[in-house]
Design an enzyme around this catalytic site. Structure first.
Site, PDB file in Angstrom:
ATOM      1  N   HIS A   1       0.841  -1.202   0.000  1.00  0.00           N
ATOM      2  CA  HIS A   1       0.000   0.000   0.000  1.00  0.00           C
ATOM      3  C   HIS A   1       0.874   1.249   0.000  1.00  0.00           C
ATOM      4  CE1 HIS A   1       0.947  -0.454   4.242  1.00  0.00           C
ATOM      5  NE2 HIS A   1       0.555   0.789   4.454  1.00  0.00           N
ATOM      6  N   ARG A   2       2.149   1.086   0.363  1.00  0.00           N
ATOM      7  CA  ARG A   2       3.135   2.150   0.217  1.00  0.00           C
ATOM      8  C   ARG A   2       4.362   1.548  -0.440  1.00  0.00           C
ATOM      9  NH1 ARG A   2       2.609   7.073   3.274  1.00  0.00           N
ATOM     10  NH2 ARG A   2       0.669   6.980   4.446  1.00  0.00           N
TER      11      ARG A   2
ATOM     12  N   LYS B   1       9.880  -2.533   2.308  1.00  0.00           N
ATOM     13  CA  LYS B   1      11.186  -2.505   2.970  1.00  0.00           C
ATOM     14  C   LYS B   1      11.305  -3.675   3.921  1.00  0.00           C
ATOM     15  CE  LYS B   1      14.847   0.096   3.739  1.00  0.00           C
ATOM     16  NZ  LYS B   1      15.653  -1.141   3.722  1.00  0.00           N
TER      17      LYS B   1
ATOM     18  N   ASP C   1       5.661   5.646  11.610  1.00  0.00           N
ATOM     19  CA  ASP C   1       5.389   6.629  10.552  1.00  0.00           C
ATOM     20  C   ASP C   1       6.465   6.675   9.476  1.00  0.00           C
ATOM     21  OD1 ASP C   1       2.981   7.863  10.577  1.00  0.00           O
ATOM     22  OD2 ASP C   1       3.486   9.134  12.297  1.00  0.00           O
TER      23      ASP C   1
ATOM     24  N   LYS D   1      10.266  -8.942   3.408  1.00  0.00           N
ATOM     25  CA  LYS D   1      11.376  -9.631   4.066  1.00  0.00           C
ATOM     26  C   LYS D   1      11.768 -10.809   3.201  1.00  0.00           C
ATOM     27  CE  LYS D   1      13.539  -9.359   8.149  1.00  0.00           C
ATOM     28  NZ  LYS D   1      13.668  -8.217   9.038  1.00  0.00           N
TER      29      LYS D   1
ATOM     30  N   SER E   1      17.230   3.361   8.148  1.00  0.00           N
ATOM     31  CA  SER E   1      17.229   2.947   6.739  1.00  0.00           C
ATOM     32  C   SER E   1      16.424   3.948   5.902  1.00  0.00           C
ATOM     33  CB  SER E   1      16.588   1.565   6.584  1.00  0.00           C
ATOM     34  OG  SER E   1      17.538   0.568   6.841  1.00  0.00           O
TER      35      SER E   1
END
Ligand code: NAD
Length: 475
Positions: free
Chosen positions: A67-68, A72, A101, A108, A365
């Site tokens: 969704h974003r 990561k 946030d 992963k 990160s």
């Protein structure tokens, strides 16, 4: 456990913890399943030819929620790696990013391999080949999916992966943002190496700064008065212990690694222990401490705070009744199983959850990724300007008071922030904000009863994810 009972998997454990929080949300039918489901998982298998043999390595990369973008999450090289681990860890990444946030989805992955069995040259070939497999399927790219180190990987592997990406995409000016946790000379961020351990320290500082939190957990005094046991003495465990001992003056009474543990009521010098382990490869024989080969028994020894910083499932239903700590700060991912979580809660032991405590890695990160896209280090534009403004301020104060400021005050006003100062400040701010939100949520949300920190953390994450996904018509 009876013979017929299937042990709870890591994925089940995460799923049950999410369900507990979902209970507090009113969602359209099916929305919950949509949020919990893993968007995609890829499995690759590739052969590597060594001088005397050929070996096939299986690897995975799971994308829990896109969704974003980018998504990561770390790459783990471990003999126990499998698809379930990739999915469970990817889900934790989605919730973690939402709690602190960070505008990323969760992912992963990893390889099933024991890295200790291969020399550096062999590891480079294996890592580059794995990276190649993921890159050609768009499972590594600065815009879509950005790995970082995890268990069994480090700056070294990130450098090889970045270089493999650059070779395949020489036209991509943002190639250095394809991975985070790289060496500083290749565009890595100062402070990333120790970021997760530093974040554990900031998480505990935030907890003790909130006057009632420690008292509610049955802890007396400040962070410096606590006796701490750390399980796992790798990147996360060592740095957490180091900062808590050196900056906060907490007493580290126990340290556990995979081959044993040490305990000393008077405290252990973690830097000396780390030097000893580097030289001899073991903690056995380190002076002035008690060594136990079955190190995990040390988790059950007397202490105030237990920091599991090794692997998932370290605290389970068999050992949960024996834990003596009043507070558990989950530095590893998933170190307390769902069943153990319930036993510990019933015993009145407070747990600060992984999705908050170990978020320091992904926070820094994020800073590294932004810096790579900006192609400029933080503070480069304003540092000298801030210095001259500070100098004017000092002059104005000294002229109007007719007194010279002490050197240390003068220096702290005049000194412009270095990039590492900004990274620490950003990480500290993020951990404080996340803790306050969690603390408030747990008091407000449950009609009088106070929620546990984990449920509060998931509730915060789920609300943000629900909002983002419904804006995108994904639920
Ligand atoms: P690492 O490989 O550097 O260290 C792992 C440590 O755990 C080693 O000291 C090892 O001896 C110990 N260990 C392994 N199995 C054990 C066992 N059965 N009993 C006792 N000790 C055992 O890994 P790391 O990067 O420090 O990661 C540790 C945990 O933190 C993992 O759960 C990882 O997913 C999580 N994490 C890491 C990062 C990061 O930035 N590295 C970020 C977030 C979360």
């Amino acid at each position: 456990m009876s013979e017929n009972e299937t042990p709870e998997t890591f994925l089940d454990s995460v799923s049950h913890m999410v369900d507990r929080a979902m209970h507090f949300l009113e969602l359209p039918e099916g929305a919950m399943d949509a949020i919990k489901a893993c968007d995609s998982v890829i499995q690759v298998s590739f052969p590597i030819r060594f001088r005397d043999r050929i070996e096939v390595f299986p690897g995975w990369r799971a994308v829990h929620s896109s969704h974003r973008l980018p998504v990561k999450g770390g790459l783990r090289f471990s003999p126990t790696m499998d698809q379930g681990h990739a999915e469970a860890l990817a889900a934790l990444m989605t919730y973690k990013c939402a709690i602190v946030d960070i505008p990323f989805g969760g992912s992963k992955g990893g390889l099933r391999i024991d890295p200790r069995k291969y020399d550096e040259w062999e590891m480079e070939r294996i890592t580059r080949r794995f990276a190649h497999e993921l890159i050609q399927r768009d499972y590594i790219s600065p815009a879509q999916n950005v790995p970082a180190p995890d268990v069994g990987t480090s700056q070294r592997e990130m450098a090889w992966i970045m270089e493999t990406y650059r070779e395949r995409h020489p036209e991509d000016v943002n190639h250095s943002a394809a991975v985070t946790g790289k060496p500083v000379d290749l565009g890595g961020m100062r402070g990333r190496l120790e970021a997760t351990g530093r974040g554990v320290q900031y998480a505990l500082q935030a907890f003790f700064r909130e006057g009632n939190a420690a008292r509610e957990a049955g802890l007396e005094g400040g962070l410096g008065d606590q006796r701490i046991i750390v399980q796992g003495f790798g990147n996360v465990g060592y740095h957490a212990a180091h900062f808590l001992q050196n900056d906060d003056h907490a007493k580290i009474v126990g340290v556990i690694k995979s081959d044993g543990g040490v305990y000393c009521e008077d405290g252990i010098d973690v830097d000396a222990l780390n030097d000893y382990v580097r030289r001899s490869g073991t903690m056995e024989g380190f002076a002035g401490v008690e060594f136990e080969r079955n190190g995990n028994r040390i988790m059950e020894r007397e202490c105030d705070i237990l920091i599991p910083a090794a692997l998932e499932g370290a605290i389970h239903r068999e050992n949960a009744p024996n834990i003596q700590a009043r507070l558990i700060a989950e530095a590893a991912n998933g170190p307390v199983t769902f069943e153990a979580d319930q036993i510990l809660q019933d015993r009145g032991i407070t747990i600060l959850p992984d999705v908050f405590v170990n978020a320091g890695g992904v926070v820094v990160s994020y800073f590294e990724w932004v810096r790579n896209l900006a192609h400029m280090r933080f503070g480069r534009l304003e540092r000298r300007y801030d210095q001259s403004q500070g100098q004017h301020l000092v002059t104005a104060i000294e002229m109007s008071t007719d007194h010279k400021l002490p050197d240390w005050i003068r220096e702290s006003i005049v000194r412009g922030a270095e990039e590492i100062d900004l990274v620490r400040s950003g990480l500290d701010d993020t951990m404080r904000e996340a803790f306050s939100e969690m603390y408030e949520t747990r008091e407000v949300e449950s009609n009088g009863a106070v929620l546990d920190y984990r449920t509060a953390a998931y509730l915060i994450a789920l609300r943000k994810i629900v909002r983002a996904r419904s804006d995108l018509s994904l639920i």
